[in-house]
Structures are given as C-alpha cells and as structure tokens.
Design a protein around this motif. Structure first.
Motif, short mmCIF file in Angstrom:
data_model
loop_
_atom_site.label_atom_id
_atom_site.label_comp_id
_atom_site.label_asym_id
_atom_site.label_seq_id
_atom_site.Cartn_x
_atom_site.Cartn_y
_atom_site.Cartn_z
N SER A 68 42.57 64.54 36.70
CA SER A 68 42.71 66.11 37.49
C SER A 68 41.59 66.96 37.38
O SER A 68 41.23 67.09 36.03
N SER A 69 40.93 67.35 38.14
CA SER A 69 39.68 67.78 38.12
C SER A 69 39.83 69.26 37.30
O SER A 69 39.21 69.83 36.57
N GLN A 70 40.93 69.81 37.42
CA GLN A 70 41.62 70.95 36.62
C GLN A 70 41.92 70.78 35.36
O GLN A 70 41.80 71.70 34.31
N ARG A 71 42.64 69.75 35.11
CA ARG A 71 43.69 69.61 33.62
C ARG A 71 43.27 68.27 32.93
O ARG A 71 43.68 68.18 31.79
N GLY A 72 42.29 67.53 33.40
CA GLY A 72 41.59 66.49 32.66
C GLY A 72 42.25 65.09 32.87
O GLY A 72 42.91 64.77 34.02
N TRP A 73 42.42 64.08 31.96
CA TRP A 73 42.97 62.91 32.07
C TRP A 73 44.26 62.71 31.63
O TRP A 73 44.92 63.14 30.70
N PHE A 74 44.97 62.00 32.47
CA PHE A 74 46.49 61.70 32.20
C PHE A 74 46.75 60.25 32.30
O PHE A 74 46.12 59.31 32.84
N VAL A 75 47.62 59.74 31.50
CA VAL A 75 48.23 58.48 31.67
C VAL A 75 49.03 58.40 32.86
O VAL A 75 50.09 58.92 33.03
N ARG A 76 48.86 57.21 33.67
CA ARG A 76 49.56 57.01 34.74
C ARG A 76 50.91 56.86 34.51
O ARG A 76 51.34 55.88 33.61
N ARG A 77 51.86 57.26 35.19
CA ARG A 77 53.45 56.74 34.97
C ARG A 77 53.96 55.23 35.77
O ARG A 77 52.97 54.84 36.68
N ASN A 78 54.70 54.70 35.21
CA ASN A 78 55.14 53.45 35.82
C ASN A 78 56.02 53.89 36.97
O ASN A 78 56.65 54.67 36.95
N ILE A 79 55.56 53.15 38.15
CA ILE A 79 55.96 53.56 39.52
C ILE A 79 57.03 52.38 40.04
O ILE A 79 56.40 51.07 40.18
N VAL A 80 58.02 52.74 40.37
CA VAL A 80 58.95 51.67 40.95
C VAL A 80 59.13 51.99 42.30
O VAL A 80 58.79 53.00 42.80
N GLY A 81 59.43 50.99 43.15
CA GLY A 81 59.72 50.94 44.57
C GLY A 81 60.11 49.57 45.02
O GLY A 81 59.69 48.66 44.59
N GLU A 82 61.03 49.77 46.16
CA GLU A 82 61.40 48.45 46.62
C GLU A 82 59.92 47.76 47.22
O GLU A 82 59.47 48.29 47.88
N PRO A 83 60.30 46.37 47.24
CA PRO A 83 59.22 45.67 48.02
C PRO A 83 59.70 45.99 49.33
O PRO A 83 60.75 46.07 49.77
N PRO A 84 58.77 45.66 50.25
CA PRO A 84 58.86 45.98 51.85
C PRO A 84 59.95 44.94 52.34
O PRO A 84 60.26 43.88 52.06
N SER A 85 61.07 45.67 52.74
CA SER A 85 62.06 45.04 53.63
C SER A 85 63.08 44.28 52.42
O SER A 85 63.96 43.51 52.96
N THR A 86 63.16 44.65 51.19
CA THR A 86 63.83 43.83 50.41
C THR A 86 64.81 44.94 49.67
O THR A 86 64.28 46.07 49.03
N LEU A 87 66.06 44.81 49.60
CA LEU A 87 66.91 45.63 49.00
C LEU A 87 67.52 45.23 47.63
O LEU A 87 67.77 44.23 47.37
N GLN A 88 67.05 46.05 46.71
CA GLN A 88 67.28 45.94 45.35
C GLN A 88 67.84 46.99 44.64
O GLN A 88 67.62 48.29 45.24
N SER A 89 68.68 46.80 43.46
CA SER A 89 69.03 48.02 42.73
C SER A 89 68.06 48.59 41.76
O SER A 89 66.82 47.86 41.62
N PHE A 90 68.24 49.70 41.34
CA PHE A 90 67.36 50.32 40.26
C PHE A 90 66.98 49.37 39.18
O PHE A 90 65.84 49.18 38.85
N SER A 91 67.99 48.66 38.83
CA SER A 91 67.89 47.92 37.53
C SER A 91 66.90 46.68 38.00
O SER A 91 66.29 46.08 37.21
N GLU A 92 67.32 46.22 39.20
CA GLU A 92 66.45 45.12 39.75
C GLU A 92 64.95 45.29 39.91
O GLU A 92 64.26 44.58 39.38
N MET A 93 64.95 46.42 40.38
CA MET A 93 63.42 46.95 40.57
C MET A 93 62.65 46.99 39.08
O MET A 93 61.53 46.70 39.11
N ALA A 94 63.13 47.61 38.28
CA ALA A 94 62.68 47.80 36.92
C ALA A 94 62.40 46.53 36.40
O ALA A 94 61.47 46.42 35.75
N ARG A 95 63.39 45.53 36.21
CA ARG A 95 63.16 44.38 35.63
C ARG A 95 62.15 43.56 36.22
O ARG A 95 61.48 42.85 35.46
#
Length: 247
Positions: A68-95
């Motif tokens: 961030s130009s104003q706040r410095g360097w940050f560690v990126r968070r782990n980002i979850v998301g469904e693969p395109p056109s695939t229905l997964q539960s939150f737990s399945e996405m995480a695992r």
C-alpha cells in the motif's frame, strides 16, 4: 570490480528473500498483518533498503506480499473461491487449497418457517426449519458469517447434529441421504455492519461480499436458503460465462 559488486548485491537480495520467505512460512508475519517499516526491517535484517525492496518486490510478484503506497507492506491473506462452474462447500474449498477450515456455531435453532422462507423453500408456512448461523474461518482467520435455513422435512436429522467444524453439504449427504447437486447463487457488494464487522475482525463499513443461494438436492428438492457474508479481502467468486451461438 563491477561484476564482483553485482554478484554480492545479488547474493544479498537472494539471502534477504529467503529469510523473509522463511519468516512468512513460519507465521512470523501472519496473513493480513503489516510488516515493520522498511527502515526498521532493513536494520533488523542487516541489509540496505534497496536490497530489502528488491526482495520485497520478488515476494510481491509471487503474491505473498502486497504494498500500500500509504501504509506499507502487508502479507496477503489466503483467498478462497469456487472454481468456475463448480459447486463446493466452504470446507471443500478450503481443503482443496491446503487450508484448515473451522466453523463456530453462533445459532442452531429449530423453529417455524416465516412466510418468506416458506415461499423461498417451497414448503408450507410454519413448517419446521433449522436456523443455522456459523462463523467460518481459515487457518484461524475469520472469513465468513454463514447463515442457512434448512427445510427439516427433508433432513430431520440435522436438528440433533452439532455442526461445529462440519461441512453442511457433507452432513446432508452422509447423515441425511441428500446429495447437494446445484445452487442458484448471487453475489453483491455491501458494507459490514457493526455486528458482522466484529465477527470478521474488520472495521464497520468495510467492504464485504454477500452471497445468497438456493440449494437443491439431486432429486430437484429445494434443501436450503443461505446467506454468506465474506470479507472482501478473503474471497473471490469465479464463473464461466458463455455467449449463445448465433443462427
């Protein structure tokens, strides 16, 4: 002499990069945290700020850090998301991403359906439903407030099952004999209210992504209506989009 100096500089950048990579891997700087200022970090590593910046830039190129130009360097968070056109539960996405999903039950209540819920789920008004609300996290980081209303006429066993750290989809399949087959899903942006912000450890008014779903079993039965509120820095929705073939 120049080539010797260049070799030394390259080695210093490589060593700094490796030390920072190891620190990130060990969790010295957790996901979402801010790194010390460049001056202090360079001093603690015993390198120049120019060397540090080259190592930080390399980690940013690998999507491990963001600046961030104003706040410095940050560690990126782990980002979850469904693969395109695939229905997964939150737990399945995480695992699938090597992350540890957790679920803390905030509400587990059997009650009559409201008129709106009955219409959504295509059940009679006042039919019994499970009102379930959970806080979902990844590797200890709160990511989602998940609210579901489940038609208990289809899955009466759910009334007596503790869904702490359990996938609802998998429980419906394994304990209730209902396999989730598809979901009608919409996503829109919103601002976190005070209660949601506290649960997700963000500031009130921070952006969140709201997913709303109607979920169907493989026999076409409407099983549940859900509402998921995600931190916008920890969730991404993907979809495959197709244009119709012209005549």
């Amino acid at each position: 002499m120049t080539s010797v100096d260049g070799t030394k500089a390259g080695a210093a950048v490589e060593q700094t990069y490796r030390r920072l990579s190891n620190a990130l891997r060990r969790g010295v700087y957790p996901p979402g945290s801010r790194l010390p200022g460049e001056r202090d970090l360079a001093a603690s590593l015993g390198v120049s700020r120019s060397t540090l910046r080259l190592a930080l830039a390399r980690l940013a190129d690998e999507n491990k850090l963001e600046r961030s130009s104003q706040r410095g360097w940050f560690v990126r968070r782990n980002i979850v998301g469904e693969p395109p056109s695939t229905l997964q539960s939150f737990s399945e996405m995480a695992r699938a991403r090597g992350l540890r999903p957790r679920s803390h039950v905030l509400r587990h209540l059997t009650r009559p359906a409201t008129f709106e819920e009955a219409e959504q789920l295509a059940i009679a008004p006042a039919s019994k439903v499970l009102d379930l609300r959970r806080l979902r996290s990844l590797d200890g980081v709160p990511v989602c407030v998940d609210s579901s209303v489940v038609a208990l006429g289809l899955a009466p066993q759910l009334a007596d099952i503790d869904l702490t750290d359990r996938s609802l989809y998998e429980t419906l399949d394994q304990d209730c004999g209902l396999r989730v087959a598809r979901s009608s899903y919409t996503v829109h942006a919103a601002a976190a209210d005070d209660a949601t912000a506290k649960l997700l450890e963000v500031e009130p008014g921070d952006p969140v992504l709201v997913g709303e779903e109607l979920t169907y079993a493989d026999d076409g039965s409407l099983v549940l209506a859900g509402r998921m509120v995600y931190r916008s820095d920890a969730y991404r929705f993907q979809a495959d989009l197709f244009r119709p073939v012209g005549d």
